[in-house]
Design an enzyme around this catalytic site. Sequence first.
Site, mmCIF file in Angstrom:
data_model
loop_
_atom_site.group_PDB
_atom_site.id
_atom_site.type_symbol
_atom_site.label_atom_id
_atom_site.label_comp_id
_atom_site.label_asym_id
_atom_site.label_seq_id
_atom_site.Cartn_x
_atom_site.Cartn_y
_atom_site.Cartn_z
ATOM 1 N N CYS B 70 39.950 39.878 35.843
ATOM 2 C CA CYS B 70 39.556 39.854 37.247
ATOM 3 C C CYS B 70 39.392 38.415 37.745
ATOM 4 C CB CYS B 70 38.242 40.616 37.441
ATOM 5 S SG CYS B 70 37.629 40.492 39.137
ATOM 6 N N CYS B 73 35.596 37.511 39.065
ATOM 7 C CA CYS B 73 34.439 37.392 38.185
ATOM 8 C C CYS B 73 34.146 35.908 37.960
ATOM 9 C CB CYS B 73 34.732 38.074 36.846
ATOM 10 S SG CYS B 73 34.495 39.864 36.880
ATOM 11 N N HIS B 132 30.983 42.813 38.242
ATOM 12 C CA HIS B 132 32.291 43.423 38.487
ATOM 13 C C HIS B 132 32.205 44.908 38.832
ATOM 14 C CE1 HIS B 132 36.682 43.734 38.095
ATOM 15 N NE2 HIS B 132 36.448 44.907 37.521
ATOM 16 N N ASN B 172 37.420 46.346 52.491
ATOM 17 C CA ASN B 172 38.229 47.492 52.096
ATOM 18 C C ASN B 172 37.699 47.924 50.743
ATOM 19 O OD1 ASN B 172 39.952 47.037 54.275
ATOM 20 N ND2 ASN B 172 41.317 45.736 53.071
ATOM 21 N N HIS B 183 36.853 44.257 42.016
ATOM 22 C CA HIS B 183 35.569 43.561 42.102
ATOM 23 C C HIS B 183 34.983 43.685 43.523
ATOM 24 C CE1 HIS B 183 33.021 40.266 40.295
ATOM 25 N NE2 HIS B 183 32.617 40.266 41.555
ATOM 26 N N HIS B 185 34.097 42.997 46.864
ATOM 27 C CA HIS B 185 34.371 41.836 47.715
ATOM 28 C C HIS B 185 34.813 42.304 49.086
ATOM 29 C CE1 HIS B 185 38.521 42.889 46.730
ATOM 30 N NE2 HIS B 185 38.933 42.065 47.658
ATOM 31 N N GLN B 187 36.555 40.558 52.973
ATOM 32 C CA GLN B 187 37.449 39.518 53.444
ATOM 33 C C GLN B 187 37.024 39.076 54.834
ATOM 34 O OE1 GLN B 187 41.780 39.999 52.510
ATOM 35 N NE2 GLN B 187 41.165 42.092 52.051
#
Lengths: 356, 356
Positions: B70, B73, B132, B172, B183, B185, B187
């Site tokens: 990933c 991470c 994660h 998303n 992971h 997250h 945007q």
Amino acid sequence: MKRSVARLADGRELIYFDRRDDADRSMLDEREPSPRPPASELRYDPLTEEWVAMAGHRQGRTFLPPADECPLCPSRPGHLTEIPAPDYDVVVFENRFPSFSTNLGIYQDAGGLSEVRPGVGRCEVVCFTAEHSSSFSQLSEAQVGLVMEAWADRTAELSEIPGVEQVFCFENRGSEIGITLAHPHGQIYAYPYVTPRTRQQLAAAARHTGGNLFADILAAERAAGVRVVAANEHWTAFVPAAARYPFEVHVYPHRQVPDLVALTPEERAAFGPLYTGVLRALDGLFGVVMPYVSAWHQAPVREGRDLAYLHLELFSIRRAPGKLKYLAGSESAMGAFVNDVLPEEAAGMIRSQVDH
Amino acid sequence: MKRSVARLADGRELIYFDRRDDADRSMLDEREPSPRPPASELRYDPLTEEWVAMAGHRQGRTFLPPADECPLCPSRPGHLTEIPAPDYDVVVFENRFPSFSTNLGIYQDAGGLSEVRPGVGRCEVVCFTAEHSSSFSQLSEAQVGLVMEAWADRTAELSEIPGVEQVFCFENRGSEIGITLAHPHGQIYAYPYVTPRTRQQLAAAARHTGGNLFADILAAERAAGVRVVAANEHWTAFVPAAARYPFEVHVYPHRQVPDLVALTPEERAAFGPLYTGVLRALDGLFGVVMPYVSAWHQAPVREGRDLAYLHLELFSIRRAPGKLKYLAGSESAMGAFVNDVLPEEAAGMIRSQVDH
């Protein structure tokens, strides 16, 4: 060509389009009728000034049945389907789970600054062929001609339903696009409003100076040439300069007509070979069946018929063999599209397959 | 709270938001720098009067790597990631595969009645936690506060980039939505135009008579009550009366503010508990992780700031345990949504989970 109208056991209309003038369509639907759901309710979204249809009954619709239980295949002993006949050429019938219908229910105020009105209209299913494992790309010219006859017939007839403002003929193909039945078929929606996208295109056409907006786009794409994927005397297929999807093809007739009804027999005949060639080219791109949405843009029933220009917009969400284009945050929430494939490259890939 | 700015090996900016004021962020990115792609090109679609970004370089972006590879991470010996640190609280960095950037290329005329201009702007990734396998729904109140700090910070700073017209913070979630990294997250897109959806909402707000459109919707939904799923002193979460998606929740602050920057500390603090409660309720609906798009609607940088009203719009495409809502022909091609779940029923289902 013979057109025969029948009724299913629950009262829904079914229309056969047969190549043979002596086709016998007298067989009856022997299934037990189920109650027909009321029409959806339309709710007005004050944030976007658009209507949204609420169709709770659609949650229970038939979902990816095995091939031997396909409701769109001809009936056979022991398996009675939506089509009470041992075979058919092209058949259209009212959707059992319609988003819009004339079977109105009771519609209450929803609050929240929304308005509510009945989802009057009609939704139909168009079976392109009786062959379960076929696809539009494999239809003969005569068969595509029969489908076009059905589309034009339905467009004319559905436009007469009081309250219907737009008739939309389309095909969803592929499980990636969300189809719930694999049998080759399309749908027709007769909407009680002019759809947001059509409204938007007609507003752009009204603001456009010069010639007709659509005709000017077609001329500019033909002049640029680099995105044209196929053309004949009556039609041109091209990837638009500002394509939103990795593989997107627009197909325009060379003459401005408002809808499918207005095409000449020559124009209709010229469409099939060009269009099925493009579909086969798409399937050839990655050697896999390409999921797509194929959408006929027709003039609304009453508005903007002088500005509108019949054309087909097709797009696929497949961007690579193992990868799909998703409409995530930017596209879904903000309407801001990011396309990972350059239109000129997509056009080159498709064109090279059309040439094969 | 400590804010530390660093640079990745290829020159991209990285900003740590740490709870501890003594966090040491001096570690360097020791990876070999890759060349940075040029900004996308924007093409104007004359049919819809909207801009579409062409970002061919994004085809090669990292696609669902295994968890031990990933890139979001923290770095560890033998696995250097986008974050050159053994741990972090919240970190923001420039997207390696941006749809918009200030690294301009060469942009040629495309023909086809389109216009072309550079996709100037900036795209950032926001890591919500170093864990994660966590998710936004599991963040502590302090952690959500730090994420909100980061969102506000980035909104203010990205708004200063010449050419940027709108800053969009979103998440998303779920492979069904098309995420390419698991992971937790989000945007941030800093767009070089006001997005179509924002333009549409502001146009509706400009035409609305009475009070502010958004405030009036909030008041009407609170008055109707039946679709409210959660509320506290500063925020209300409700399913809108004309929801487009089977599970859709809008979260409004009780005070009209243009953007996240303008929230008071009290308003920020009150958001986390309410919002994560809604997220956990969504996961509880079917006992599966719910895919969703969560979108902060903020005022554009320059236009309509008096009309705009900060709010969050979240929707899921899951309509039942094994079934997704797809945007097929009617939605994708015509913008005409059909929702299979009644908003009042969806609200009841979500509310009963929030109460648990």
